[in-house]
Design an enzyme around this catalytic site. Structure first.
Site, PDB file in Angstrom:
ATOM      1  N   ASP B  30      69.385  72.322  43.796  1.00 32.94           N
ATOM      2  CA  ASP B  30      68.489  72.375  42.640  1.00 32.94           C
ATOM      3  C   ASP B  30      68.722  73.668  41.876  1.00 32.94           C
ATOM      4  O   ASP B  30      68.764  74.751  42.488  1.00 32.94           O
ATOM      5  CB  ASP B  30      67.023  72.390  43.095  1.00 32.94           C
ATOM      6  CG  ASP B  30      66.487  71.003  43.400  1.00 32.94           C
ATOM      7  OD1 ASP B  30      67.256  70.034  43.303  1.00 32.94           O
ATOM      8  OD2 ASP B  30      65.289  70.900  43.734  1.00 32.94           O
ATOM      9  N   LYS B  87      66.924  65.239  36.876  1.00 33.34           N
ATOM     10  CA  LYS B  87      65.810  64.403  37.304  1.00 33.34           C
ATOM     11  C   LYS B  87      65.088  63.770  36.129  1.00 33.34           C
ATOM     12  O   LYS B  87      64.829  64.433  35.120  1.00 33.34           O
ATOM     13  CB  LYS B  87      64.808  65.239  38.108  1.00 33.34           C
ATOM     14  CG  LYS B  87      65.282  65.600  39.510  1.00 33.34           C
ATOM     15  CD  LYS B  87      64.159  66.264  40.291  1.00 33.34           C
ATOM     16  CE  LYS B  87      64.660  66.961  41.547  1.00 33.34           C
ATOM     17  NZ  LYS B  87      64.999  66.016  42.617  1.00 33.34           N
ATOM     18  N   ARG B 171      65.325  59.740  60.257  1.00 36.57           N
ATOM     19  CA  ARG B 171      65.226  59.015  61.531  1.00 36.57           C
ATOM     20  C   ARG B 171      64.665  57.611  61.314  1.00 36.57           C
ATOM     21  O   ARG B 171      65.114  56.645  61.938  1.00 36.57           O
ATOM     22  CB  ARG B 171      64.314  59.773  62.510  1.00 36.57           C
ATOM     23  CG  ARG B 171      64.993  60.877  63.279  1.00 36.57           C
ATOM     24  CD  ARG B 171      64.091  61.327  64.426  1.00 36.57           C
ATOM     25  NE  ARG B 171      64.540  62.533  65.080  1.00 36.57           N
ATOM     26  CZ  ARG B 171      65.461  62.546  66.063  1.00 36.57           C
ATOM     27  NH1 ARG B 171      66.021  61.432  66.480  1.00 36.57           N
ATOM     28  NH2 ARG B 171      65.807  63.691  66.612  1.00 36.57           N
ATOM     29  N   GLY B 241      66.610  72.022  47.691  1.00 36.12           N
ATOM     30  CA  GLY B 241      65.819  72.253  46.490  1.00 36.12           C
ATOM     31  C   GLY B 241      65.426  73.701  46.391  1.00 36.12           C
ATOM     32  O   GLY B 241      66.233  74.579  46.070  1.00 36.12           O
TER      33      GLY B 241
END
Lengths: 213, 300
Positions: B30, B87, B171, B241
Site C-alpha cells: 500500500d 482501490k 486457513r 498495507g
C-alpha cells in the site's frame, strides 16, 4: 507418463533421467514452468541459492517482475555465478521477465536494473503499456510445427534490436520480434507455461539434452 | 520467422488472471504518495496499491474512505515501473471506470474503503482491466470469481498489524477447498448450495484442489515472519498495507518482507532479515475492535 489437458503437445522428448532442469524460483510463475517440464519427463529443481546452480544442466527463468528477480538474485549472491554459467554455455530459457533477464541490454528498466545477459539483443520492458493493453493472439512459428502457437502477452517486453549472434523466431503482425534464440539460449515475450503450449519447453529440452552430450 | 495470424484479444480471463500469476511469490505494498511508491519499488515490491489513506489511518481518522485522487494515481504511475493497483469502493463501478481510464493495472474492489453499494458488487466482466477482491471464506471468494474477479485476496483485518484474522481467513479458504476435494458428486451439490456459489465452479475446485485464480493474503501482516507464515499456509503472495509505512524503518522492513516471502520456508533467512528492523507498527488487537468497526465484515 500421463499427460493431462494438453492443447498442442508434440511427442515427448527423451530427457535422460540424470539431467536436472532448474527453474529460477525467486518470484513469479515458476510452479507453472515446473509443471510443464515435469509433464515432459524432466527432473525439475527449484533454484534460489547459488549452490543450487551447480546441480543443474539447464535453467528456466519464469515470468514475473524482472526488477524483483534482479534485486533478489544480487542480494542472495546468485547473479554473478549465473552470469558466468550462461557465458559458459548453460542452456537457459526465459519467458517475459525471464527474457528481460537474459537480454544484454534492457530498455526502460528501473534505475540500475541489471540482468544476467547472454542474448545479443535489446529488450524493451513493458513495451505495450498498462495491463489493459495485455492480449492473447496466435503466432505462426514454423520452427515449432504447423499448428500456430497461442501466445499470451502480459505487460510484455519486445525485442527491439537483434544483434548479429541472435536469431528471431517469431514476430507480431507489426513486425515486432517476440521470440529469439542464440545457441543454448531461448527467450519469449509471452508465456507458453500458462496456455498448455509445450513446444517451447520441448525445444528447450532438446537444446539441453544436446548440450549435455 | 513468422507473423501472427489472428486478431489480438484484450481483457480475456486468461490475460486478466495471467497478470496475477506473474505477481506470485511477491509482495504488494500500500502506498499513498509517489515517494512511498518509490520506496516500495526500491525495496522489491512486485506491485504497489494506490489508496487515499492506509487502513490504519482510515481506522483512526474515520469518515468515508474513497478512491484516490486521479492526480495522485497519475503521479504514482509516473514514478514506478512495476504494476500499479488502486482501490475502488465495493459496488462503485464508476470509480472502477475512472481507474480503468487512468491506466492502472489492477483494481482492488476493497472493503477497506467505505462500500458504495450494500447489495451488489461491481460486475467485473464489464471491464478490460482485471479486479482483485477480498474474501473471508471460500463461498465469498467464489461469488467474487463468478462476478469476474481475476484474483482473490483473503481479507484479514486491515490496519491492525494483528495477523490473526489473516491466518483465520487463509486457513478457512484452504480448509474449505480441501474439504471439497474429498466429496462425492451428490455432496458437491449440497456444498454449492451451502457455499452460495455456482455448482460448476465448486465442482471445478473439487477436482483441481485449488482456486482458478491466484490467492494472496492481506490484512494485518506487519513482520517478515507474518509474511512467511502466510506463504507457509498456502498463500501465493502477500499484501502489506499499513505494516510498512506505519513502522519505524519502512525501507528496511519492506525489503525484509520481500526476502521473507521468497525464502518463506527457510527460517534461517527469515531470522536474518528480521534483525534490527526497528519498531513494527504499533497495531491494535482485533479482539479490541467492536464488531461493527471490523472491515472484513464488509462485502458478503
Amino acid at each position: 507418463m500421463a499427460i493431462l489437458s494438453v492443447g498442442t503437445r508434440p511427442a515427448e522428448t527423451a530427457v535422460p533421467p540424470g539431467l536436472r532442469v532448474g527453474v529460477l524460483a525467486l518470484q513469479g510463475d515458476f510452479r507453472e514452468h515446473a509443471q510443464v517440464l515435469r509433464k515432459l519427463g524432466a527432473n525439475v529443481y527449484l533454484v534460489r541459492r547459488p549452490e543450487e546452480l551447480d546441480q543443474i544442466d539447464g535453467l528456466v527463468i519464469p515470468g514475473g517482475e524482472s526488477s524483483v528477480m534482479d534485486k533478489l538474485a544480487r542480494t542472495f549472491g546468485l547473479a554473478e555465478p549465473l552470469r558466468a554459467a550462461i557465458r559458459g554455455g548453460l542452456p537457459v530459457y526465459g519467458t517475459c521477465a525471464g527474457l528481460i533477464m537474459l537480454a544484454d541490454t534492457i530498455l526502460d528498466g528501473m534505475n540500475g536494473q541489471q540482468g544476467f545477459g547472454g542474448l545479443d539483443i535489446a529488450v524493451r520492458r513493458n513495451a505495450f503499456g498498462s495491463q489493459t493493453a495485455s492480449f492473447e493472439t496466435d503466432l505462426d512459428i514454423p520452427a515449432l510445427g504447423q499448428e500456430p502457437v497461442h501466445a499470451v502477452f502480459i505487460r510484455a517486453p519486445v525485442v527491439e534490436t537483434i544483434g548479429a549472434r541472435a536469431t528471431a523466431l517469431a514476430s507480431l503482425d507489426d513486425g515486432r520480434c517476440v521470440a529469439v534464440e542464440q545457441g543454448n539460449l531461448l527467450g519469449t515475450s509471452f508465456h507458453p507455461e500458462i496456455t498448455g503450449e509445450y513446444r517451447f519447453h520441448q525445444y528447450f529440452l532438446q537444446k539441453l539434452v544436446a548440450a549435455a552430450r | 520467422m513468422t507473423e501472427s495470424t489472428s486478431a489480438e484479444q484484450f481483457g480475456s480471463s486468461r490475460v486478466k488472471r495471467g497478470l496475477a500469476e506473474m505477481l506470485k511469490g511477491g509482495v504488494i505494498m500500500d502506498v499513498v504518495t509517489a515517494a512511498q511508491a518509490r520506496i516500495a519499488e526500491d525495496a522489491g515490491a512486485v506491485a504497489v496499491m494506490a489508496l487515499e489513506r492506509v487502513p490504519a489511518d482510515i481506522r483512526s481518522q474515520g469518515g468515508v474512505a474513497r478512491m484516490s485522487d486521479p492526480d495522485l494515481i497519475d503521479s504514482i504511475i509516473a514514478e514506478v515501473n512495476i504494476p500499479v493497483m488502486a482501490k475502488a469502493r465495493i459496488g462503485h463501478f464508476v470509480e472502477a471506470q475512472i481507474l480503468e481510464v487512468l491506466g492502472v493495472d489492477y483494481i482492488d474492489e476493497s472493503e477497506v474503503l467505505s462500500p458504495a453499494d450494500y447489495l451488489n458488487h461491481i460486475d467485473k466482466w464489464n471491464f478490460t482491466i482485471p479486479f482483485v477482491c477480498g474474501a473471508t471464506n471460500l463461498g465469498e471468494a467464489l461469488r467474487r470469481i463468478t462476478e469476474g474477479a481475476a484474483m482473490i485476496r483473503s481479507k484479514g483485518e486491515a490496519g491492525t498489524g494483528d495477523v490473526s484474522e489473516a491466518t483465520k481467513h487463509i486457513r478457512t479458504i484452504n480448509g474449505e477447498i480441501k474439504r471439497l476435494t474429498s466429496m462425492s458428486r451428490d455432496e458437491l451439490y449440497v456444498a454449492a448450495k451451502e457455499l452460495q456459489a455456482p455448482y460448476e465452479l465448486v465442482a471445478e475446485i473439487a477436482s483441481t484442489g485449488k482456486l482458478p485464480v491466484v490467492l494472496f493474503t492481506a490484512g494485518g501482516v506487519a513482520t517478515p515472519a507474518d509474511a512467511a507464515m502466510m506463504m507457509q499456509l498456502g498463500a501465493d503472495g502477500v499484501f502489506v498495507g499499513s505494516g510498512v509505512f506505519k513502522s519505524g524503518n519502512p525501507e528496511q522492513r519492506a525489503a525484509a518482507i520481500v526476502k521473507a516471502v521468497t525464502f518463506y520456508d527457510d527460517a534461517k533467512v527469515i531470522a536474518d532479515v528480521s534483525r534490527g528492523l526497528g519498531e513494527a507498527m504499533v497495531g491494535i488487537n482485533v479482539s479490541d475492535i467492536p464488531a461493527p468497526h471490523r472491515l472484513a465484515s464488509r462485502g458478503w
